[in-house]
Design a protein around this motif. Structure first.
Motif, PDB file in Angstrom:
ATOM      1  N   ALA A 443       0.835  -1.198   0.000  1.00  0.00           N
ATOM      2  CA  ALA A 443       0.000   0.000   0.000  1.00  0.00           C
ATOM      3  C   ALA A 443       0.875   1.255   0.000  1.00  0.00           C
ATOM      4  O   ALA A 443       2.081   1.209   0.271  1.00  0.00           O
ATOM      5  N   PHE A 444       0.245   2.377  -0.305  1.00  0.00           N
ATOM      6  CA  PHE A 444       0.942   3.667  -0.409  1.00  0.00           C
ATOM      7  C   PHE A 444       0.246   4.638   0.530  1.00  0.00           C
ATOM      8  O   PHE A 444      -0.967   4.843   0.444  1.00  0.00           O
ATOM      9  N   SER A 445       1.027   5.232   1.433  1.00  0.00           N
ATOM     10  CA  SER A 445       0.476   6.140   2.441  1.00  0.00           C
ATOM     11  C   SER A 445       1.033   7.541   2.225  1.00  0.00           C
ATOM     12  O   SER A 445       2.221   7.714   1.949  1.00  0.00           O
ATOM     13  N   ILE A 446       0.179   8.555   2.329  1.00  0.00           N
ATOM     14  CA  ILE A 446       0.632   9.946   2.290  1.00  0.00           C
ATOM     15  C   ILE A 446       0.442  10.532   3.688  1.00  0.00           C
ATOM     16  O   ILE A 446      -0.603  10.361   4.302  1.00  0.00           O
ATOM     17  N   ARG A 447       1.481  11.197   4.196  1.00  0.00           N
ATOM     18  CA  ARG A 447       1.460  11.617   5.591  1.00  0.00           C
ATOM     19  C   ARG A 447       2.034  13.016   5.762  1.00  0.00           C
ATOM     20  O   ARG A 447       3.047  13.350   5.153  1.00  0.00           O
ATOM     21  N   HIS A 448       1.371  13.804   6.598  1.00  0.00           N
ATOM     22  CA  HIS A 448       1.998  15.026   7.084  1.00  0.00           C
ATOM     23  C   HIS A 448       2.635  14.658   8.407  1.00  0.00           C
ATOM     24  O   HIS A 448       2.067  14.801   9.488  1.00  0.00           O
ATOM     25  N   SER A 449       3.839  14.092   8.308  1.00  0.00           N
ATOM     26  CA  SER A 449       4.660  13.730   9.459  1.00  0.00           C
ATOM     27  C   SER A 449       6.096  14.083   9.092  1.00  0.00           C
ATOM     28  O   SER A 449       6.330  14.805   8.127  1.00  0.00           O
ATOM     29  N   THR A 450       7.058  13.579   9.828  1.00  0.00           N
ATOM     30  CA  THR A 450       8.421  14.087   9.648  1.00  0.00           C
ATOM     31  C   THR A 450       9.284  13.262   8.714  1.00  0.00           C
ATOM     32  O   THR A 450      10.197  13.801   8.088  1.00  0.00           O
ATOM     33  N   ARG A 451       9.054  11.965   8.613  1.00  0.00           N
ATOM     34  CA  ARG A 451       9.979  11.120   7.851  1.00  0.00           C
ATOM     35  C   ARG A 451       9.235  10.054   7.068  1.00  0.00           C
ATOM     36  O   ARG A 451       8.168   9.597   7.453  1.00  0.00           O
TER      37      ARG A 451
END
Length: 763
Positions: A443-451
């Motif tokens: 799966a492919f995840s998009i995140r507003h996180s740091t790394r």
């Protein structure tokens, strides 16, 4: 969009950039401005904050004492245990223990909550502050309750960055915090200072992560700000809200800079006022003539919504570029994966192209980067009245603190998010380090996180499980969620952003956070769980040293995640030997066994028996060594392991990347260079030799499995030798090579000689 200057620059009155060239010097002369770099460099905000905290009396060699410190629940146990073993009596400065990493209490039985109880009792016994699980992520609590203008904060997490609030903060490995707890200092050379000149104003739909990724993409690869302080100046700063600045600032870690500081204004004063601490505000500005060692010019108006594709925050594109060149971009990521994943799994992203668009299975807004009030309000504005659909795509939002969560409930943002199918959760750092929200395989995840390093999403390569993370801003993640998982730029949507005002409810912390107000209670008994173990005994540096190279890594950069994985392994960070079993497990699964095998020789030496009886393969090695050095043998020899990596240490501040090697018998790292100052410091603090070789990594004189003999290594460290002579032990004799230790302070040399920081303080 982003320009890097080739030379140092002079900044006049905070607005005019003049490059330090012959033409530039003439311009300055025409204005009647002097060009003494040394004096002009003293006008930076960074210089003045460092000067105010330096105790050495020498601004070339700093000895810093911090105002406050902060740690979370996968670092504070080891730090306090190290300090306890070194003579800790009380916390000499405010020390905040947050519980935002192992707060799920779902792995390893009672391990996580045992660590929390350890933290609470230590806060009582030694005079600290304890923030219970789910109340706040470490950096949000620090912003709300610790930061202050002109202050310095040290944290045991790499994203310890509060520069936007006028606080110079640094993320380091645990031993550096131990030094502060024992009233010692943080010793570094005066760092370079790089100006980050912000101009223009962000377009609608562009958020702080977009600006940060643009800067990271321009600076990481060339090391432009490596181990330097980033100083944010220019007219664009005042166009940004406090939350926006904070969102850019926290991501500066991914440039490999040392720290950051921003000029401050009424918007930052308002931030402190909202949080009931207006007295902590201090106006900061560079001087009328300020010299910087370099300059990054950022035109905010030209920045578009960005995406950092797997597997690094510097692998950046605009979202428009990705959508316009899908097959090419995805193919490029697949090629990079051949290096990042070492071919351990079959990796393809081509199936993510659905009807000519990129389909993602997961969106997350979380942690110290994404979980801010303005980010989540903007996401709610975008998705209001829409829904995420009933297919594979899921959407989760983690407010960074309970006060933020409460305000989002009151202003209706949580209701808007939940009505659209969003899961709104409590303050937790899991999506940033691979504990929680693990997507499905492939799966492919998009995140507003740091790394977005490999395994940061929780997959396990050794089990054939892989998923991917791309970093994006909350606004474009929400736009993608509103488009039911198809990659969408927030700039493509016509949205009415409400921009509600934030109200901070101080009673939330007053009711739940334990604050000793600096008063220690020696009568409190520290609570230990069965997983909390003391550090094993560690030997002093021997006169002569034999190390076996047991892992050889030729990736351009090696992250701390690869040296010791994050995720569920974090539950064992209170158990040095238990955690060490996971060392390099996702990069070189054979490492632990090979390190333990050669460690038997050192254990035999420490027990007073023959190391060659314990490790048979040492016999021919010692035979070759004794042909040239007949005096080397029992009583003056140490034996252990070493790893080679081209550029190790990018990423997390975690000391365990070094300590796990040490407890498995590691004596050294050999590298072409070290990615970060903090990783090299961790090696030193655990008594490991941070060797540097000038040999090209593809033409090394040694290889995996070779033995390297370093005669008179102790004498070389004592005498501050620039180059240490070593030998690769071959069948036909000793092959000479040179190793360097680089710049070391006297204290660092003594720590290496004693074998580790604990031994150093025990005397």
């Amino acid at each position: 969009m982003v320009k890097l200057y080739d030379n140092g620059v002079y900044l006049l009155n905070g607005t005019e950039i003049i490059e330090d060239t012959a033409d530039g010097v003439q311009q300055l002369a025409a204005k009647g401005v002097g060009t003494a770099r040394e004096e002009a460099a003293k006008n930076s905000m960074a210089y003045n904050i460092l000067a105010a905290h330096n105790t050495s009396g020498n601004m070339d060699r700093l000895q810093i004492k911090f105002d406050k410190m902060t740690s979370h629940d996968i670092t504070f146990v080891g730090i306090i245990q190290t300090a306890r073993a070194s003579g800790l009596e009380r916390f000499p400065i405010p020390y905040v223990l947050t519980n935002c990493h192992n707060s799920l209490c779902a792995v390893g039985g009672t391990i996580n909550e045992d660590d929390h109880m350890f933290g609470l009792t230590c806060a009582k016994k030694y005079g600290g502050i304890y923030v219970p699980p789910h109340q706040a992520v470490i950096h949000q609590f620090a912003r709300e309750m610790l930061a202050g203008g002109g202050r310095m904060i040290l944290g045991s997490d790499s994203h310890t960055r509060y520069g936007a609030l006028g606080t110079m903060a640094m993320g380091e490995g645990g031993p550096e915090l131990v030094k502060q707890l024992l009233n010692k200092t943080y010793d570094i050379k005066m760092p370079g200072v790089i100006g980050i000149y912000l101009d223009g104003e962000p377009a609608v739909g562009v958020g702080p992560q977009d600006v940060a990724l643009a800067i990271i993409g321009a600076t990481f690869g060339c090391g432009y700000v490596n181990n330097k302080v980033m100083e944010f100046v220019g007219p664009g700063v005042e166009k940004l809200s406090a939350d926006f600045r904070i969102g850019v600032d926290v991501m500066t870690t991914e440039t490999t800079c040392l720290s950051s500081i921003w000029k401050t204004d009424e918007k930052i004063k308002e931030f402190y006022d909202i949080h009931g601490r207006v007295e902590e505000y201090k106006e900061l500005n560079p001087g009328a003539v300020t010299y910087y060692d370099g300059m990054v010019y950022v035109n905010l108006s030209e920045i578009k919504p960005m995406i950092a594709m797997p597997f690094h925050p510097s692998n950046v594109y605009t979202i428009d570029e990705v959508n316009a060149n899908l097959k090419d971009v995805l193919h490029d990521v697949e090629q990079k994966a051949l290096v990042s994943l070492d071919g351990q799994v079959d990796y393809s992203l081509q199936d993510k192209i659905v009807n000519g668009k990129l389909y993602v299975e997961q969106g997350i807004i979380a942690g110290c980067a994404g979980g801010g009030f303005e980010n989540i309000c903007a996401a709610a504005d975008i998705i209001r009245g829409k829904n995420i659909g009933s297919d594979e795509f899921t959407f989760s939002v983690y407010p960074a603190s309970t006060p933020i969560y409460m305000e989002l409930v009151k202003n209706g943002a949580v209701a808007d998010l939940m009505a659209a199918g969003t899961i709104v959760k409590t303050a937790f750092c899991g999506p940033c380090f691979g504990a929680g929200d693990t997507p499905a395989n492939n799966a492919f995840s998009i995140r507003h996180s740091t790394r977005n390093f490999p395994n940061r999403e929780g997959s396990k390569l050794q089990n054939g499980q892989i998923s991917s993370v791309a970093l994006m801003d909350a606004r474009s993640i929400a736009a993608t969620a509103a488009n039911k998982g198809f990659l969408t730029s927030a700039a493509d949507l016509d949205v009415q952003y409400k921009g509600p005002k934030y109200h901070f409810d101080k009673s939330i912390y007053e009711n739940r956070v334990f604050d000793s107000h600096g008063v220690a209670d020696p009568g409190v008994e520290v609570k230990f769980g069965p997983n909390i173990k003391d550090w094993p005994a560690m030997s002093a540096l021997p006169e002569n040293l034999i190390v076996k190279v047991v892992s050889e890594i030729h990736d351009p950069v090696t992250t701390t995640d690869e040296l010791i994985p994050s995720g569920e392994t974090s539950s064992y960070r209170s158990n040095p030997l238990g955690l060490a079993e996971f060392a390099l497990s996702r990069k070189d699964p054979s490492y632990v066994g090979k390190a333990k095998a050669i460690q038997k020789a050192q254990k035999a030496i420490e027990a007073g028996t023959c190391p060659m009886d314990a490790v048979e393969e040492l016999k021919p090695i010692m035979s070759k060594i004794n042909e040239v050095y007949p005096e080397v043998g029992e009583g003056n020899l140490g034996v252990g392991s070493a790893i080679f990596a081209v550029k190790p240490g990018d990423g997390s501040a975690r000391e365990q990347a070094a300590s796990c090697q040490k407890v498995l018998g590691g004596w050294a790292n050999i590298a072409n260079e070290y990615a970060t100052k903090r990783y090299r410091s961790n090696l030193i603090n655990w008594g490991m030799l941070p060797f540097i070789t000038d040999e090209d990594d593809k033409a090394l004189s040694f290889k995996n499995g070779d033995f390297v003999f370093v005669p008179e290594v102790r004498k070389a460290v004592e005498e501050k030798a620039d180059v240490i002579k070593a030998y690769v032990v071959k069948e036909d004799g000793l092959k000479e090579m040179d190793l360097k230790l680089g710049d070391l302070t006297d204290a660092e040399r003594e720590i290496i000689l004693k074998g580790c920081l604990i031994n150093y303080y025990r005397g």
